[in-house]
Design a protein around this motif. Structure first.
Motif, PDB file in Angstrom:
ATOM      1  N   GLU A  18       0.853  -1.189   0.000  1.00 43.80           N
ATOM      2  CA  GLU A  18       0.000   0.000   0.000  1.00 43.80           C
ATOM      3  C   GLU A  18       0.890   1.241   0.000  1.00 43.80           C
ATOM      4  OE1 GLU A  18      -2.773  -0.019   3.155  1.00 43.80           O
ATOM      5  OE2 GLU A  18      -3.673  -1.953   2.623  1.00 43.80           O
ATOM      6  N   SER A  19       0.749   2.041  -1.038  1.00 44.75           N
ATOM      7  CA  SER A  19       1.537   3.268  -1.194  1.00 44.75           C
ATOM      8  C   SER A  19       3.033   2.981  -1.101  1.00 44.75           C
ATOM      9  CB  SER A  19       1.134   4.294  -0.118  1.00 44.75           C
ATOM     10  OG  SER A  19      -0.250   4.541  -0.176  1.00 44.75           O
ATOM     11  N   GLY A  20       3.454   1.849  -1.688  1.00 47.11           N
ATOM     12  CA  GLY A  20       4.864   1.512  -1.690  1.00 47.11           C
ATOM     13  C   GLY A  20       5.366   0.872  -0.418  1.00 47.11           C
ATOM     14  N   LYS A  21       4.506   0.724   0.593  1.00 46.10           N
ATOM     15  CA  LYS A  21       4.910   0.138   1.871  1.00 46.10           C
ATOM     16  C   LYS A  21       4.376  -1.283   1.987  1.00 46.10           C
ATOM     17  CE  LYS A  21       4.929   1.013   6.839  1.00 46.10           C
ATOM     18  NZ  LYS A  21       4.437   1.892   7.934  1.00 46.10           N
ATOM     19  N   ARG A  22       5.245  -2.219   2.373  1.00 43.63           N
ATOM     20  CA  ARG A  22       4.850  -3.621   2.491  1.00 43.63           C
ATOM     21  C   ARG A  22       3.952  -3.817   3.714  1.00 43.63           C
ATOM     22  NH1 ARG A  22       9.124  -6.725  -0.362  1.00 43.63           N
ATOM     23  NH2 ARG A  22       8.576  -8.608   0.783  1.00 43.63           N
ATOM     24  N   GLN A  23       2.891  -4.557   3.518  1.00 42.87           N
ATOM     25  CA  GLN A  23       1.992  -4.934   4.609  1.00 42.87           C
ATOM     26  C   GLN A  23       2.100  -6.444   4.789  1.00 42.87           C
ATOM     27  OE1 GLN A  23       0.153  -2.627   6.369  1.00 42.87           O
ATOM     28  NE2 GLN A  23       1.192  -1.087   5.125  1.00 42.87           N
ATOM     29  N   GLY A  24       2.673  -6.873   5.891  1.00 41.93           N
ATOM     30  CA  GLY A  24       2.956  -8.281   6.088  1.00 41.93           C
ATOM     31  C   GLY A  24       1.735  -9.111   6.463  1.00 41.93           C
ATOM     32  N   ILE A  25       1.975 -10.413   6.627  1.00 44.01           N
ATOM     33  CA  ILE A  25       0.935 -11.349   7.052  1.00 44.01           C
ATOM     34  C   ILE A  25       0.940 -11.401   8.567  1.00 44.01           C
ATOM     35  CG2 ILE A  25       0.116 -13.728   6.900  1.00 44.01           C
ATOM     36  CD1 ILE A  25       1.967 -14.017   4.419  1.00 44.01           C
ATOM     37  N   CYS A  26      -0.147 -11.028   9.174  1.00 36.66           N
ATOM     38  CA  CYS A  26      -0.257 -11.065  10.636  1.00 36.66           C
ATOM     39  C   CYS A  26      -0.823 -12.433  11.043  1.00 36.66           C
ATOM     40  CB  CYS A  26      -1.145  -9.938  11.151  1.00 36.66           C
ATOM     41  SG  CYS A  26      -1.294  -9.926  12.965  1.00 36.66           S
ATOM     42  N   LEU A  27       0.035 -13.293  11.580  1.00 28.71           N
ATOM     43  CA  LEU A  27      -0.417 -14.607  12.031  1.00 28.71           C
ATOM     44  C   LEU A  27      -1.146 -14.484  13.368  1.00 28.71           C
ATOM     45  CD1 LEU A  27       2.732 -16.819  11.320  1.00 28.71           C
ATOM     46  CD2 LEU A  27       0.759 -16.454   9.865  1.00 28.71           C
ATOM     47  N   GLU A  28      -2.149 -15.318  13.559  1.00 31.49           N
ATOM     48  CA  GLU A  28      -2.899 -15.326  14.818  1.00 31.49           C
ATOM     49  C   GLU A  28      -3.080 -16.765  15.280  1.00 31.49           C
ATOM     50  OE1 GLU A  28      -6.546 -13.317  14.045  1.00 31.49           O
ATOM     51  OE2 GLU A  28      -5.645 -11.306  14.150  1.00 31.49           O
ATOM     52  N   TRP A  29      -3.210 -16.928  16.595  1.00 34.51           N
ATOM     53  CA  TRP A  29      -3.507 -18.255  17.134  1.00 34.51           C
ATOM     54  C   TRP A  29      -4.935 -18.633  16.764  1.00 34.51           C
ATOM     55  CZ3 TRP A  29       0.389 -20.989  19.043  1.00 34.51           C
ATOM     56  CH2 TRP A  29       1.502 -20.325  19.559  1.00 34.51           C
TER      57      TRP A  29
END
Length: 787
Positions: free
Chosen positions: A616-627
Motif C-alpha cells: 500500500e503506497s509503496g509500503k509492504r503490509q505483512g501477514i499477521c499470524l494469529e492463534w
C-alpha cells in the motif's frame, strides 16, 4: 479431464504427505496403523505411500477401501476426482484458493443447478423419522447402559454400502453449542457415521444441564464408555466418537470452560493412550485408564484383537467403576509428586538422559527433507532440521510474517548452537543443508523473481561487530563538500551467520571493551546497529540476522561463564546436543533433479509468504499470524508453564528464559511451511518438541537433574507454606500473621529450619504475581499477608 487428473497425480508424486496435511487430512506415520481421516476408525487405516503415490488402505471405510493420494483426498473432502486434481494444481501453483486453510475440511462449491442438502439438514431429516431408544435396545442392553436420549430407526436406512435396520441406534453428533453436525449409526456389529458427515469437533453430551456449573468435564471415545463414566460419576461427559477427536474437543472445552478440570477416560489401546497423553500435555488434563488384569487383557476376538479395552468393558466384568475412577484420579494427581520423590531418592546416582527430538519436530516437509538429506551420510538429523528452520526464518523478509505483540511485532529470527564432538557430523550436516538451499535458490532463479528468495549466508565467522554491520549496511555518505558521495549499502538485510568456531565468539564477548555480546543481543532483538568507531557511518536500522554456531561439548563447558549464562547472551541461543551417526565410508549421492524436487515445498512456502504480502503506497503490509481458536487455550497454558520455568533461579531457568519467545517463533515458521495464516495446534505441538529437545540438551550438558530435583522440592515446600499462611491468616481479623507462628509450626520438623522458611518467603514474594506481601513492623516483627 483425464489429462488434468493424470497431470495432478504425476505432479503430486512424492508430496502427498504435505498435500494431505495442507488440506487438513491427518494420516498416521507412514506404515503405521492409526485413525482413518475418512470414517474415523481408530486403528484400521494405514498410509503406506508405496512408490510415493500416497497409497493407503482402510478396512473399515465404506465403499473403496484402498487407493492412491488422489482417492484419499476425494474421500476425506467428499469431492470429485476433477476437483481434487484442481486442488493439487492450486497447491503447486500457489494460486489463491477459495477455501480456508484450516483443519476443517473444505466442501465442494455446488452448482447452481444442483439441489443442495447440507449435512445438518440430512441429519435432521433422519432424526425426524426416528423414535426414542429404550433400555431394551439390543446395543444398550448388551452394554448395560441407559439410552440417555439417543434414538432408534423406525425403518431401514441405507447409509453408503451398509443398510441399517429398524431398532438400530442413531446418535446425534453436535458441536459444543448444540448445533447438529451429523449422526452415528450403531447396528449389529457395525458402526458408521452418516455418509458425507464430519465428526471433527463433534460430541454427544451427557447431562448437558450441568455444563455451566461443572468443575470437571470428562471426555470419552465411545458412546458406551461415555455413558458408563456419566452413570458412575453423575458428572458432565462428552462422547467424542474417535481418539483423534480428543485434542480438538479438549481445546474447545478449555476455551468454553476455562476453569474446568478436563479428565480423559482413555481406552487402553495405542490410539487412546497416545491422544489422551497429548490432551494431558496440552491442557493440563488428567487421564484415567481402566486397570485390567493380565487374564482380562489376554482375551481376544477371532481376529486376535483385544476385546476388553475401555471403561464399559471394565464395568461389564463386574468391576466397581466409580471407585476405580477415583483411584485412577488419585494416581494421576499423585504421579507427578511421586515421580518427583522417586527422582529425589535417585539423586545420588542420576543417569543422564540422551536428548532427542520427538517426531513431531520434523514438521510437514521437514520429515522427508531431513530423511533424504541424511540418508547414508553422517549428517545429524536434528542439526539438519534446525539449520533449515533457521534459514527459512531468516529468509522471510523482516515484517513479511509477524505476530502482534502489544505495540510491537514478533518476527521469526531463530538462532541455534549445535553441539557435538569434533568430527561428529556438524560440518556434514551444514554441507547437506547448503546443497539443499542451492536447489531452492536455483528454483528462484528459474522463476526470475525480483528479489532473492533465500537469505545470504556468511560462513567466515564473526571477527568483529563492525564487520557484521558493514556487511548489511544501509546507504551512507562519505566525504565532505564536493567530495561527498553516497556509498551504496546492501538493500538485503537478511543474513544467516554461520560461526563454525563458536567458542572463539564466546571468548570475544568476554574481552574487556568488546561490543560483540551487545551486537548479538541487538541482532536478536532487531534493534538498529551502529558502530562505536569514531567517524564510521555505516550501520543499519532494520537488521534481520540469525546466528548458527558450532561447538564441542568440552569447548562449551570450558569457555562458558556464569556471566554468559545469566546476562542474557546465551539464552538467545537454543542449545542442541547432537550425536555422531554410523560411519558411512561411501555416502549416498544425490542428483540435482532429486534435490530440486526435494526443495520444492520450501521454495513454494517462501514464495507464498512473499506473494501474500500486500503493498500500500509503496509500503509492504505483512501477514499477521494469529492463534487459532483451538490453539489459544493450549498456548495460554503452555505460556504459563514456560514462564514459571524461566522464573526459577537456576542454570535451566537462565538458559531457557526465552523459551516462550522461541516456541512462538518456531510455531510461526511451521505455519509458513504449511502456508497457513493461523497457528494451529499441530504447529504448537511441533514447536514444543523443539523446546523439549532444547531443555533435554541443557540438562544433559550442564548436569541439572540434581538441581531440578532440588527445585521441585522447594516448589512443593513453597506450596505447603503458602497454604499454612493462608489458613492462619483467615483466622485473623486483619488477614495478616506474624512470622513466629510459622517458625513454631515447623519447630518439631528437623528437616525445616528458619533459613529454609526465609528462603521460601522470598520465593513467594518473587512470583509473578506475588503470592504474599511482607512488611516489617518495628525492628524485629515481620508481618505477612497472603495475596
Amino acid at each position: 479431464m483425464e489429462n488434468t487428473i493424470k497431470r495432478a497425480v504425476s505432479r503430486a508424486t512424492g508430496h502427498w504427505l504435505q498435500l494431505l496435511q495442507y488440506h487438513g487430512v491427518e494420516v498416521p506415520p507412514q506404515g503405521k496403523q492409526g485413525p482413518c481421516p475418512v470414517c474415523g476408525g481408530d486403528d484400521r487405516f494405514c498410509f503406506d505411500n508405496q512408490e510415493n503415490r500416497g497409497t493407503w488402505i482402510c478396512r473399515k471405510c465404506d465403499g473403496k477401501q484402498a487407493g492412491d493420494g488422489l482417492d484419499l483426498l476425494q474421500k476425506a473432502l467428499d469431492i470429485g476426482a476433477l476437483e481434487a486434481a484442481n486442488r493439487v494444481e492450486a497447491y503447486f501453483s500457489g494460486s489463491t484458493v477459495s477455501y480456508p486453510l484450516s483443519s476443517i475440511h473444505p466442501r465442494v462449491k455446488p452448482s447452481a443447478k444442483m439441489e443442495v442438502v447440507s449435512d445438518n439438514e440430512r441429519a435432521k431429516a433422519v432424526l425426524a423419522s426416528c423414535s426414542p431408544a429404550t433400555p431394551e435396545q439390543t446395543y444398550l442392553k448388551c452394554k448395560n447402559v441407559a439410552p440417555h436420549g439417543v434414538q432408534v430407526l423406525k425403518r431401514p436406512f441405507k447409509n453408503g454400502e451398509v443398510t441399517f435396520q429398524p431398532g438400530d441406534l442413531v446418535i446425534p453428533i453436535s458441536n459444543l453449542d448444540g448445533v447438529l453436525l451429523t449422526l452415528e449409526f450403531v447396528g449389529q456389529g457395525v458402526k458408521r457415521g452418516l455418509v458425507g458427515g464430519k465428526k471433527s469437533g463433534g460430541v454427544y453430551a451427557f447431562a448437558s444441564g450441568l455444563s455451566h456449573k461443572s468443575k470437571r468435564v470428562w471426555l470419552a471415545e465411545g458412546f458406551a464408555t461415555a455413558a458408563t463414566i456419566h452413570e458412575a460419576t453423575e458428572q458432565l461427559v462428552y462422547c467424542v466418537f474417535a481418539a483423534n477427536n480428543l485434542v480438538k474437543v479438549a481445546a474447545e472445552i478449555r476455551s468454553k470452560f476455562p476453569g474446568a478440570e478436563i479428565c480423559v477416560a482413555a481406552d487402553d489401546d495405542e490410539a487412546g493412550q497416545r491422544y489422551a497423553l497429548k490432551v494431558a500435555e496440552l491442557f493440563d488434563a488428567a487421564s484415567v485408564t481402566p486397570l485390567f488384569t493380565e487374564v482380562e487383557r489376554a482375551v481376544v476376538d477371532i481376529k486376535g484383537k483385544r476385546k476388553l479395552s475401555d471403561w464399559n468393558d471394565f464395568a461389564t466384568l463386574g468391576h466397581h467403576v466409580a471407585t476405580a475412577i477415583e483411584d485412577a484420579l488419585k494416581r494421576s494427581r499423585q504421579s507427578s509428586a511421586s515421580s518427583q520423590e522417586q527422582h529425589l531418592e535417585d539423586c545420588s546416582s542420576v543417569v543422564k538422559i540422551r536428548p532427542e527430538l520427538r517426531s513431531e519436530g520434523y514438521f510437514g516437509p521437514l520429515k522427508e527433507i531431513v530423511a533424504k538429506l541424511c540418508y547414508r551420510t553422517e549428517a545429524i538429523p536434528e542439526f539438519v532440521a534446525s539449520e533449515i528452520i533457521s534459514r527459512v526464518a531468516t529468509s522471510i523478509c523482516r515484517g513479511d510474517v509477524y505476530m502482534a505483540f502489544g505495540a510491537a511485532k514478533t518476527v521469526p529470527r531463530i538462532n541455534a548452537i549445535h553441539i557435538a564432538g569434533s568430527g561428529g557430523g556438524k560440518g556434514v550436516s551444514g554441507t547437506q543443508v547448503a546443497r539443499f538451499f542451492e536447489a531452492v535458490v536455483e528454483q528462484d532463479r528459474l522463476a526470475s523473481s525480483d528479489e532473492p528468495l533465500v537469505c545470504s549466508i556468511h560462513s567466515g565467522g564473526l571477527a568483529s561487530a563492525e564487520g557484521l554491520m558493514e556487511h548489511i549496511s544501509d546507504d551512507y555518505y562519505e566525504g565532505r563538500g564536493e567530495k561527498k558521495k553516497v556509498i551504496e549499502g546492501n538493500p538485503d538485510k537478511r543474513l544467516l551467520v554461520h560461526e563454525p568456531e563458536f567458542a572463539h565468539l564466546i571468548k570475544l564477548t568476554q574481552r574487556q571493551g568488546s561490543t560483540v555480546s551487545e551486537t548479538i543481543r541487538k541482532c536478536f532483538d532487531g534493534s538498529p546497529l551502529k558502530p562505536l568507531i569514531r567517524g564510521a557511518k555505516y550501520g543499519t536500522d532494520r537488521p534481520h540476522i540469525a546466528i548458527l554456531g558450532h561447538i564441542t561439548p568440552s569447548e562449551l563447558t570450558s569457555v562458558i561463564s556464569d556471566v554468559s549464562i545469566s546476562n542474557g547472551f546465551l539464552n538467545r541461543f537454543p542449545i542442541f546436543r547432537g550425536f555422531g551417526q554410523p560411519s558411512q565410508p561411501f555416502p549416498a549421492a544425490m542428483s540435482k533433479a532429486d534435490l530440486s524436487q526435494l526443495a520444492l515445498p520450501v521454495s513454494e512456502s517462501l514464495s507464498w509468504a512473499r506473494r501474500e504480502v500486500k503493498t500500500e503506497s509503496g509500503k509492504r503490509q505483512g501477514i499477521c499470524l494469529e492463534w487459532s481458536q483451538l490453539a489459544k487455550p493450549a498456548w495460554e497454558s503452555t505460556y504459563e508453564r514456560l514462564r514459571k520455568l524461566a522464573e526459577v533461579r537456576s542454570i535451566e531457568g537462565s538458559l531457557l528464559a526465552r523459551g516462550r519467545h522461541y516456541v512462538q517463533m518456531w510455531s510461526m515458521v511451521f505455519a509458513v511451511l504449511e502456508r497457513s495464516c493461523s497457528i494451529e495446534l499441530h504447529h504448537l505441538d511441533a514447536a514444543l518438541a523443539w523446546f523439549d529437545y532444547w531443555h533435554g540438551s541443557v540438562r544433559y550438558l550442564f548436569n541439572t537433574e540434581l538441581a531440578a530435583g532440588r527445585i521441585d522440592k522447594e516448589r512443593e515446600f513453597d506450596e505447603q507454606l503458602l497454604k499454612l499462611i493462608t489458613s492462619l491468616a483467615e483466622k485473623e481479623a486483619t488477614g495478616e500473621i506474624r512470622k513466629s507462628p510459622l517458625t513454631q509450626h515447623y519447630r518439631n520438623n528437623k528437616q525445616v529450619n528458619a533459613g529454609e522458611i526465609d528462603a521460601s518467603l522470598e520465593r513467594l514474594q518473587e512470583r509473578t504475581p506475588p503470592a504474599i506481601k511482607v512488611r516489617r513492623e518495628g525492628p524485629r516483627t515481620v508481618i505477612i499477608r497472603p495475596i
